[in-house]
Design an enzyme around this catalytic site. Sequence first.
Site, PDB file in Angstrom:
ATOM      1  N   MET A  83     133.054  73.483  34.020  1.00 53.29           N
ATOM      2  CA  MET A  83     134.041  74.504  33.654  1.00 53.29           C
ATOM      3  C   MET A  83     135.345  73.832  33.282  1.00 53.29           C
ATOM      4  O   MET A  83     135.794  72.908  33.954  1.00 53.29           O
ATOM      5  CB  MET A  83     134.236  75.485  34.818  1.00 53.29           C
ATOM      6  CG  MET A  83     132.991  76.307  35.121  1.00 53.29           C
ATOM      7  SD  MET A  83     133.115  77.232  36.659  1.00 53.29           S
ATOM      8  CE  MET A  83     132.989  75.909  37.873  1.00 53.29           C
ATOM      9  N   SER A 111     133.310  68.618  33.135  1.00 51.58           N
ATOM     10  CA  SER A 111     133.405  69.142  31.780  1.00 51.58           C
ATOM     11  C   SER A 111     134.125  68.167  30.855  1.00 51.58           C
ATOM     12  O   SER A 111     135.075  67.488  31.254  1.00 51.58           O
ATOM     13  CB  SER A 111     134.162  70.478  31.793  1.00 51.58           C
ATOM     14  OG  SER A 111     134.445  70.915  30.474  1.00 51.58           O
ATOM     15  N   TYR A 133     130.494  68.129  25.101  1.00 56.81           N
ATOM     16  CA  TYR A 133     130.606  68.917  23.883  1.00 56.81           C
ATOM     17  C   TYR A 133     130.593  67.952  22.707  1.00 56.81           C
ATOM     18  O   TYR A 133     131.215  66.879  22.759  1.00 56.81           O
ATOM     19  CB  TYR A 133     131.907  69.728  23.860  1.00 56.81           C
ATOM     20  CG  TYR A 133     131.896  70.984  24.686  1.00 56.81           C
ATOM     21  CD1 TYR A 133     130.963  71.991  24.448  1.00 56.81           C
ATOM     22  CD2 TYR A 133     132.837  71.176  25.697  1.00 56.81           C
ATOM     23  CE1 TYR A 133     130.970  73.156  25.195  1.00 56.81           C
ATOM     24  CE2 TYR A 133     132.850  72.349  26.446  1.00 56.81           C
ATOM     25  CZ  TYR A 133     131.900  73.333  26.192  1.00 56.81           C
ATOM     26  OH  TYR A 133     131.899  74.482  26.927  1.00 56.81           O
ATOM     27  N   THR A 159     125.919  70.523  26.074  1.00 59.03           N
ATOM     28  CA  THR A 159     126.003  71.957  25.844  1.00 59.03           C
ATOM     29  C   THR A 159     125.692  72.241  24.384  1.00 59.03           C
ATOM     30  O   THR A 159     126.349  71.716  23.487  1.00 59.03           O
ATOM     31  CB  THR A 159     127.400  72.492  26.208  1.00 59.03           C
ATOM     32  OG1 THR A 159     127.599  72.334  27.616  1.00 59.03           O
ATOM     33  CG2 THR A 159     127.522  73.967  25.870  1.00 59.03           C
ATOM     34  N   LYS A 236     121.972  72.224  27.901  1.00 57.70           N
ATOM     35  CA  LYS A 236     122.481  73.444  28.519  1.00 57.70           C
ATOM     36  C   LYS A 236     122.698  74.508  27.456  1.00 57.70           C
ATOM     37  O   LYS A 236     123.440  74.292  26.488  1.00 57.70           O
ATOM     38  CB  LYS A 236     123.800  73.169  29.253  1.00 57.70           C
ATOM     39  CG  LYS A 236     124.407  74.395  29.942  1.00 57.70           C
ATOM     40  CD  LYS A 236     125.683  74.026  30.678  1.00 57.70           C
ATOM     41  CE  LYS A 236     126.279  75.198  31.422  1.00 57.70           C
ATOM     42  NZ  LYS A 236     126.819  76.236  30.509  1.00 57.70           N
ATOM     43  N   SER A 258     120.609  79.327  29.980  1.00 53.52           N
ATOM     44  CA  SER A 258     121.980  79.824  30.119  1.00 53.52           C
ATOM     45  C   SER A 258     122.409  80.555  28.866  1.00 53.52           C
ATOM     46  O   SER A 258     122.098  80.124  27.746  1.00 53.52           O
ATOM     47  CB  SER A 258     122.929  78.649  30.369  1.00 53.52           C
ATOM     48  OG  SER A 258     124.281  79.052  30.338  1.00 53.52           O
ATOM     49  N   HIS A 260     125.701  80.996  28.697  1.00 51.57           N
ATOM     50  CA  HIS A 260     127.098  80.584  28.857  1.00 51.57           C
ATOM     51  C   HIS A 260     127.889  81.632  29.641  1.00 51.57           C
ATOM     52  O   HIS A 260     129.066  81.874  29.372  1.00 51.57           O
ATOM     53  CB  HIS A 260     127.757  80.332  27.495  1.00 51.57           C
ATOM     54  CG  HIS A 260     128.766  79.218  27.504  1.00 51.57           C
ATOM     55  ND1 HIS A 260     128.456  77.925  27.172  1.00 51.57           N
ATOM     56  CD2 HIS A 260     130.082  79.208  27.816  1.00 51.57           C
ATOM     57  CE1 HIS A 260     129.531  77.169  27.259  1.00 51.57           C
ATOM     58  NE2 HIS A 260     130.547  77.927  27.663  1.00 51.57           N
ATOM     59  N   ARG A 263     129.567  84.345  27.593  1.00 51.10           N
ATOM     60  CA  ARG A 263     130.808  84.010  26.894  1.00 51.10           C
ATOM     61  C   ARG A 263     130.582  83.540  25.463  1.00 51.10           C
ATOM     62  O   ARG A 263     131.517  83.167  24.774  1.00 51.10           O
ATOM     63  CB  ARG A 263     131.579  82.937  27.683  1.00 51.10           C
ATOM     64  CG  ARG A 263     132.144  83.467  28.984  1.00 51.10           C
ATOM     65  CD  ARG A 263     132.516  82.357  29.961  1.00 51.10           C
ATOM     66  NE  ARG A 263     133.722  81.629  29.631  1.00 51.10           N
ATOM     67  CZ  ARG A 263     134.961  82.022  29.919  1.00 51.10           C
ATOM     68  NH1 ARG A 263     135.167  83.196  30.500  1.00 51.10           N
ATOM     69  NH2 ARG A 263     136.000  81.271  29.621  1.00 51.10           N
ATOM     70  N   ASP A 291     121.388  79.093  34.932  1.00 47.04           N
ATOM     71  CA  ASP A 291     122.836  79.273  34.959  1.00 47.04           C
ATOM     72  C   ASP A 291     123.153  80.652  34.391  1.00 47.04           C
ATOM     73  O   ASP A 291     122.422  81.149  33.536  1.00 47.04           O
ATOM     74  CB  ASP A 291     123.488  78.187  34.094  1.00 47.04           C
ATOM     75  CG  ASP A 291     124.949  78.430  33.822  1.00 47.04           C
ATOM     76  OD1 ASP A 291     125.764  78.027  34.650  1.00 47.04           O
ATOM     77  OD2 ASP A 291     125.279  79.013  32.763  1.00 47.04           O
ATOM     78  N   GLY A 293     125.448  83.896  36.195  1.00 45.91           N
ATOM     79  CA  GLY A 293     125.408  85.076  37.033  1.00 45.91           C
ATOM     80  C   GLY A 293     125.132  84.850  38.497  1.00 45.91           C
ATOM     81  O   GLY A 293     125.055  85.817  39.260  1.00 45.91           O
ATOM     82  N   ILE A 294     124.974  83.589  38.937  1.00 46.68           N
ATOM     83  CA  ILE A 294     124.693  83.331  40.350  1.00 46.68           C
ATOM     84  C   ILE A 294     125.904  83.737  41.184  1.00 46.68           C
ATOM     85  O   ILE A 294     127.009  83.245  40.993  1.00 46.68           O
ATOM     86  CB  ILE A 294     124.358  81.844  40.590  1.00 46.68           C
ATOM     87  CG1 ILE A 294     123.041  81.472  39.918  1.00 46.68           C
ATOM     88  CG2 ILE A 294     124.317  81.535  42.089  1.00 46.68           C
ATOM     89  CD1 ILE A 294     121.825  82.173  40.493  1.00 46.68           C
ATOM     90  N   ARG A 315     131.659  80.598  37.961  1.00 44.00           N
ATOM     91  CA  ARG A 315     132.872  81.331  38.291  1.00 44.00           C
ATOM     92  C   ARG A 315     133.164  81.385  39.790  1.00 44.00           C
ATOM     93  O   ARG A 315     134.341  81.285  40.176  1.00 44.00           O
ATOM     94  CB  ARG A 315     132.800  82.742  37.720  1.00 44.00           C
ATOM     95  CG  ARG A 315     132.951  82.825  36.187  1.00 44.00           C
ATOM     96  CD  ARG A 315     132.913  84.269  35.739  1.00 44.00           C
ATOM     97  NE  ARG A 315     133.075  84.462  34.306  1.00 44.00           N
ATOM     98  CZ  ARG A 315     132.065  84.625  33.449  1.00 44.00           C
ATOM     99  NH1 ARG A 315     130.811  84.557  33.903  1.00 44.00           N
ATOM    100  NH2 ARG A 315     132.296  84.837  32.164  1.00 44.00           N
TER     101      ARG A 315
END
Length: 363
Positions: A83, A111, A133, A159, A236, A258, A260, A263, A291, A293-294, A315
Site C-alpha cells: 500500500m 510498495s 509497478y 502488480t 498481483k 485481486s 485491487h 480500486r 486479496d 476484502g479481508i 486497508r
Amino acid sequence: MPPDVPPPVCVADVERSAARRLPREVHDFVAGGSGDESAMRANRDALDRVRVVPRILAGSDSPDTATALLGVEASMPVAVAPMAYQRLLHPQAERAAARAARAAGVPYVISTLSSDPLEEVAEAGGTTWFQLYWLRDRARVTELVRRAEEAGCRALVLTVDVPVMGRRLRDVRNGFALPSTVTAANLGTGTDGVPHIARAGVSAVAAHTGLAFEAAIGWSDLAWLRALTALPLVLKGVLDPRDAHQAVESGVDGVIVSNHGGRQLSSAPASVTALPGVVEAVGGRCSVLFDSGIRSGTDILRALALGADGVLCGRPVLWGLATDGEAGVGLVLGLLRTELTEALQLSGCGDVAAARALATVVG
C-alpha cells in the site's frame, strides 16, 4: 484511545477509530474505490455469501495457524498487502507497519510507492517482499529490482492490474494531492518522481502515476523480468483463469487473485468469485494468494476453503497504523490471528491444511 471509547474487538472497530482521527480527504483516499465503487462493495457482499461447512469430531484445543508462504514460514496465512504512501496515516509510516508484521510473524510487502525507502522498510521488517509497478523507464525497473534483491527482499510482486489508475471519484472531488511531507521515496526525482500538485477536480495521485507508469506492458515484459531476477515472482491482479494458466506457463511462482480492493475496473468481479477458477487453472503448479476484502479471521477461512494458500490484508493495516502506529497494526494482526484460531476450532480444523479441505456453499 479516549477513555470513554471501549478498546477495539474487531477490525470494524479499528476502522471507526481511524475515521475519527484522519482528515476526511485522507480517509477517502484509503477507503474509496473506483467509479461507483460497485467492485469494492461486491468484494464484501461476495465474501459474506461464502458459507463454510464445518467438520465435526475433528477439532483441536489449539489449532496451528502456521504455514509457508512462497517457501517462507509465517505464523498465519497472511501477508500485509502493498500500500502506497503510508506516511499519510502515521509519521513512522511503512517502517512501523513492517515492524508490526515482523513481530506478528507475517510477510510485509513493500510498495514501489512507499513513503519510506525500501531499504529502510526491509531493515525494519522480517520477511519482506517487494511490489513492483512497471515504470516507463525500464532502467528504473531494473534499478528497483536490484535494490530489492540487495535489501534482502524474499520475493518480487508485480502488480499487473494498473495500466492506468482507476478513476477514484472521492479523490477527484477532493482534488486530492499528497502533502509535501509525503513522497514516493523509492522514485526520487525525475519524470517518475514529480511532485503532486493540488488542482480542483483532479486527483494528483492519478496524474502522477499516469506520468510514471507504463500502460502497455505484456507477456514479453514478464519474460524479461523473469530472466532478470532469481527471486520468486508473483503476479498481483489476476482474475481470469486463462491469465493464471499463462502466468504459470511463463514461470511465475505465484499469483494473487485481486481486483485491487475495488480500486481499478469498477465493473470487475468480486475477487472471491474468481478465486476457485484461478485455483483450478493453476492446478497446484504455483502458489495462489487472495486479496481484496479481508476483514476478519472468518474471511481468511473462507479464502482457504476456496483453495487459497493465504491472503493479503490491506486497508485494515492502514486503519491500525492511523489509530496507533506500530501498536495499532499489531492489534489488527493480533485480532486476525485470534479470529482465525477460533474459526479453525469452530470448523473442526487443526491446521491450515485442514481448512483448505473444507467444503463451501454460496448462500
